[in-house]
Scaffold this motif. Structure first.
Motif, mmCIF file in Angstrom:
data_model
loop_
_atom_site.group_PDB
_atom_site.id
_atom_site.type_symbol
_atom_site.label_atom_id
_atom_site.label_comp_id
_atom_site.label_asym_id
_atom_site.label_seq_id
_atom_site.Cartn_x
_atom_site.Cartn_y
_atom_site.Cartn_z
ATOM 1 N N ASP A 118 1.289 -1.287 0.014
ATOM 2 C CA ASP A 118 -0.323 -0.235 0.068
ATOM 3 C C ASP A 118 0.913 1.034 -0.506
ATOM 4 O OD1 ASP A 118 -3.110 -1.115 0.378
ATOM 5 O OD2 ASP A 118 -1.899 -2.087 2.186
ATOM 6 N N ARG A 119 0.290 2.356 -0.357
ATOM 7 C CA ARG A 119 1.004 3.638 0.372
ATOM 8 C C ARG A 119 1.372 4.358 1.344
ATOM 9 N NH1 ARG A 119 -3.138 8.270 0.576
ATOM 10 N NH2 ARG A 119 -5.466 7.350 0.471
ATOM 11 N N PRO A 120 1.970 4.630 1.706
ATOM 12 C CA PRO A 120 2.567 5.000 3.192
ATOM 13 C C PRO A 120 1.372 4.879 4.120
ATOM 14 C CG PRO A 120 4.344 5.707 1.730
ATOM 15 C CD PRO A 120 3.452 5.636 0.692
ATOM 16 N N ARG A 121 0.336 5.563 3.920
ATOM 17 C CA ARG A 121 -0.309 6.676 5.128
ATOM 18 C C ARG A 121 -0.954 5.219 5.494
ATOM 19 N NH1 ARG A 121 -3.423 11.939 3.495
ATOM 20 N NH2 ARG A 121 -1.210 11.888 4.368
ATOM 21 N N ALA A 122 -1.171 3.963 5.189
ATOM 22 C CA ALA A 122 -1.656 2.967 4.870
ATOM 23 C C ALA A 122 -1.404 2.076 6.551
ATOM 24 C CB ALA A 122 -1.698 1.695 3.912
ATOM 25 N N LEU A 123 -0.066 2.086 7.124
ATOM 26 C CA LEU A 123 0.808 2.267 7.753
ATOM 27 C C LEU A 123 1.064 3.555 9.017
ATOM 28 C CD1 LEU A 123 3.082 0.537 9.610
ATOM 29 C CD2 LEU A 123 4.558 0.297 8.836
ATOM 30 N N PHE A 124 1.344 4.790 8.099
ATOM 31 C CA PHE A 124 1.909 5.770 9.481
ATOM 32 C C PHE A 124 0.202 6.836 8.785
ATOM 33 C CE2 PHE A 124 3.863 10.091 10.144
ATOM 34 C CZ PHE A 124 4.575 9.812 11.034
ATOM 35 N N SER A 125 -0.458 6.929 9.987
ATOM 36 C CA SER A 125 -1.297 8.502 9.482
ATOM 37 C C SER A 125 -1.692 8.470 11.618
ATOM 38 C CB SER A 125 -2.736 7.226 9.498
ATOM 39 O OG SER A 125 -3.068 6.173 9.559
ATOM 40 N N ALA A 126 -2.094 10.105 11.407
ATOM 41 C CA ALA A 126 -2.930 10.196 12.619
ATOM 42 C C ALA A 126 -4.130 10.999 11.945
ATOM 43 C CB ALA A 126 -2.414 11.642 13.035
ATOM 44 N N TRP A 127 -5.699 9.876 13.075
ATOM 45 C CA TRP A 127 -6.823 11.020 12.323
ATOM 46 C C TRP A 127 -6.690 11.238 13.155
ATOM 47 C CZ3 TRP A 127 -9.969 6.667 8.860
ATOM 48 C CH2 TRP A 127 -9.115 6.209 8.457
ATOM 49 N N TYR A 128 -7.912 12.749 12.985
ATOM 50 C CA TYR A 128 -8.924 12.795 13.429
ATOM 51 C C TYR A 128 -10.547 13.234 13.125
ATOM 52 C CZ TYR A 128 -10.627 17.582 16.513
ATOM 53 O OH TYR A 128 -10.995 18.118 16.859
ATOM 54 N N GLU A 129 -11.101 13.003 14.201
ATOM 55 C CA GLU A 129 -12.714 12.535 13.731
ATOM 56 C C GLU A 129 -13.455 13.581 15.018
ATOM 57 O OE1 GLU A 129 -16.244 9.372 14.311
ATOM 58 O OE2 GLU A 129 -14.353 9.152 15.910
ATOM 59 N N PHE A 130 -14.607 14.335 12.965
ATOM 60 C CA PHE A 130 -15.236 15.393 13.648
ATOM 61 C C PHE A 130 -16.725 15.238 12.971
ATOM 62 C CE2 PHE A 130 -13.391 19.120 11.145
ATOM 63 C CZ PHE A 130 -14.233 19.275 10.637
#
Length: 698
Positions: free
Chosen positions: A189-201
């Motif tokens: 996968d692309r790198p964001r599949a492993l390394f990501s910071a999520w924010y939910e609103f």
């Protein structure tokens, strides 16, 4: 497998090769296998691998592991998204066989006559190597062949040029009797599949106006929610996750705090999808138009945020699918359609799909909906309760979507039995929610994270300290320090983490008897004064921004497989590190689990895991305070939950020794008066007598 030598127990392999293992572009992927041969001749192993374009990459030589175990290891680094194929090969290595034999015979004192056949064999092997080594090294090999055949040269000088080729012929070996193992697959996968910071609103809460005596409540829109994007970006998040944005059903709509009867101003749960205005491919009219949504996605991208959408395959009673395809649902004995239940919980506002009634029809419609949003620029889906739908459906759907756009990612929201969570990862889900929230001691967290590292070939964790449905008792009663503690643990243990809006404002009031928020945003508008809280120092946003900045700046934190725990003599503390061998970047974290009292501890670091020898010392820089300390294997730490509940330490490696300076005249003798009062040199002060084997770090 075909060939001479056994090749067994290849890794990474998922479910005996039924599913591909997982990696991301640029990740160092460990490959290992067990291979052996008869007799004493040398065996070599390598990995052959092909990219998604079918082009072969240069093979990677494997190195032997622990002596006597016949285990071979290598790492590969895929550089493109898609399905890769790899296999392990074993071969007879005639150069290593020759090198071992000649070295031993020389040590035994054998002469040229006794080594005549060995010298001839060496010349044969090196002649075969001429076409394998780079052109710039071929003269060296020719010279070694010539010298081996020159009986005018004394024996040590005769074999020395050939023995000096060991490193070259390790990288470019002569391979005989090559055996190729079974081909395996690796989905990259692309790198964001492993390394990501999520924010939910919830977009409807941003810019919302609560109801008053004189006026009804007014929902926020995509246009008003744009104003919140800079604040999210300033905290360093890169994925903005939106709960469902579709029309909300009116039939059986829930009221505030999940009340069975909704009032006239109650907005309902976004997960009760579908009404007269449309279903899963429509946008709630209160939020705006499709063009407004596109503008919102574009505005988020300008702030460095990628929008993730919710994929919840369920319907409100007035969803168009209910009237158009009643066969897609379960009909009860009395003729009514069954609503969702998880006894004793009842969800009268939601009808679950029955995938057994018309699987082909449901599959075609869901694929159409997902590709519709992919066409709108969405490449990340957070999937609601995937464990309540058939696994073969998800395996099919994810493969179909990735065949159209391999960059699409799927996060599984499945808080269920471990085997099911792991199974969802194996069949294609990119990431998964985890049990992180319920691991509340250092021992529990260490054990759980070690399980996740062992599962890195198929399951990528995403750690969330809270969600709209989950407000753990540790946050309800732990006070502000616990919010910092859980953020440090989530952000720095896992390469992917996320939090739900309100966490940074220390929201902690729960509905009585429940592990969820009072006045839950799922059922009502919740506008917040973000700027006011920040100005008054009542926001954790700056701290969150620091954590995400540290994550972004340190490549070691972008990975999962490199997580290593270190011993510390206080069970209230957890010590771990991540080391990136490519960049030399190393991060060490010591975090308290106690949000009320000061805790002390002494570390025993696994120095080789940090890239050091056992005796070495080094400087660490605390990213939370800016302080530097002198560390080694054993270090004392003091963590105050109100001042600093964690050390986040980046390792400053010592510079290589400078060239020797010319000898200088001896320095004059110093008197006591000549010595400066402060000789600390910026290192931490020495520990008191009862801790004389360590250094203070706080």
């Amino acid at each position: 497998m075909t060939g001479r030598f056994p090749i067994e127990d290849v890794s990474p392999v998922v479910s005996c090769g039924r599913y591909p293992a997982k990696a991301v572009v640029g990740e160092l992927v460990p490959v290992s296998a067990r291979a052996y041969r008869e007799g004493h001749d040398a065996l070599g192993c390598n990995v052959v691998w092909l990219g998604p374009d079918g082009a072969a990459r240069p093979f990677t030589r494997m190195r032997p592991g622990e002596p006597g175990q016949d285990r071979w290891h290598a790492t590969i680094r895929p550089d493109a998204v898609g399905e890769w194929r790899f296999a392990v090969e074993a071969f007879q290595d005639p150069y290593l066989t020759w090198q071992n034999a000649v070295t031993k015979k020389l040590a035994a004192g054998q002469g040229p006559a006794e080594l005549a056949n060995d010298l001839a064999e060496g010349a044969r092997v090196l002649t075969a190597a001429l076409d394998l080594v780079p052109k710039g090294d071929r003269d060296r090999v020719r010279e070694a062949v010539t010298t081996l055949r020159d009986d005018e040269v004394d024996l040590p000088r005769r074999v020395s040029p050939a023995l000096d080729l060991a490193d070259l012929l390790w990288e470019h070996p002569v391979r005989e009797l090559v055996t190729t193992g079974d081909e395996r697959t690796l989905w990259v996968d692309r790198p964001r599949a492993l390394f990501s910071a999520w924010y939910e609103f919830f977009p409807r809460s941003e810019g919302a106006v609560p109801a008053t005596v004189d006026a009804p409540a007014r929902s926020g829109t995509f246009a008003t929610a744009v104003d919140r994007l800079p604040g999210v970006a300033a905290m360093g998040f890169d994925v903005l996750y939106l709960p469902p944005i579709h029309p909300i059903g009116r039939v059986n709509r829930k009221g505030r705090n999940n009340a069975l009867t909704a009032g006239p101003d109650d907005v309902g749960s976004p997960w009760a999808i579908g009404a007269a205005e449309g279903g899963h491919d429509a946008i709630h009219p209160d939020l705006g138009t499709p063009e407004d949504f596109r503008d919102f996605v574009a505005a988020a991208a300008e702030q460095g945020l990628e929008v993730a959408m919710d994929l919840a395959l369920q319907c409100a009673p007035d969803h168009p699918w209910v009237s158009e395809h009643p066969e897609w649902f379960t009909t009860r004995a009395d003729g009514s359609i069954a609503y969702a239940e998880n006894p004793p919980k009842k969800y009268q506002d939601i009808y679950p799909l029955n995938f057994d009634n018309d699987p082909e029809g449901i599959r075609a419609e869901v694929l159409r909906v997902v590709l519709h949003w992919v066409g709108e620029g969405i490449r990340i889906f957070r999937v609601d309760n995937p464990h309540t739908k058939p696994f073969d459906f998800w395996h099919w759907l994810i493969a179909e979507v990735k065949s159209v756009d391999p960059d699409v990612l799927f996060l599984a929201e499945a808080f269920t039995r471990p085997a099911i969570m792991h199974g969802l990862g194996k069949i294609g889900f990119t990431q998964s929610y985890t049990y992180f929230t319920w691991r509340t001691t250092a021992a529990e967290m260490r054990e759980y994270c070690e399980e996740l590292v062992a599962s890195a070939d198929w399951m990528r964790p995403n750690f969330w300290p809270n969600t709209p449905d989950i407000l753990h008792s540790s946050l309800q009663h732990g006070g502000p320090p616990m919010f910092k503690i859980r953020a440090v643990l989530a952000a720095l243990l896992s390469p992917s983490w996320g939090m739900y809006a309100g966490f940074e404002l220390f929201e902690h009031v729960a509905r009585p008897g429940a592990e969820e928020y009072l006045d839950n945003e799922k059922y009502e508008l919740r506008p917040r004064d973000w700027d006011g809280a920040l100005a008054q120092g009542r926001s954790l946003a700056p701290f969150i921004g620091t954590l995400n900045r540290v994550r972004r700046d340190n490549p070691a934190l972008h990975q999962l497989r490199n997580l290593r725990f270190h011993d510390i003599d206080n069970p209230a503390l957890l010590c771990w590190s991540k080391h990136d061998p490519d960049s030399g970047n190393t991060v060490i974290v010591v975090c308290s689990f106690d949000s009320r009292t000061v805790q002390w501890g002494n570390t025993t670091l696994d120095m080789p895991a940090l890239g050091f020898d056992w005796h070495e010392r080094f400087t660490v820089h605390d990213e939370l305070t800016g302080t530097e300390y002198d560390w080694g294997q054993r270090n004392a730490v003091r963590l105050d939950p109100y001042l600093q509940p964690a050390h986040v330490l980046t390792v400053r490696r010592p510079a290589p020794p400078a060239p020797a300076e010319p000898e200088q005249p001896a320095a004059p003798d110093l008197t006591v008066e000549d010595v400066p009062a402060d000789l600390s040199g910026g290192t931490a002060p020495t520990a008191p007598a009862d801790k004389d084997d360590a250094r203070w770090t706080s």
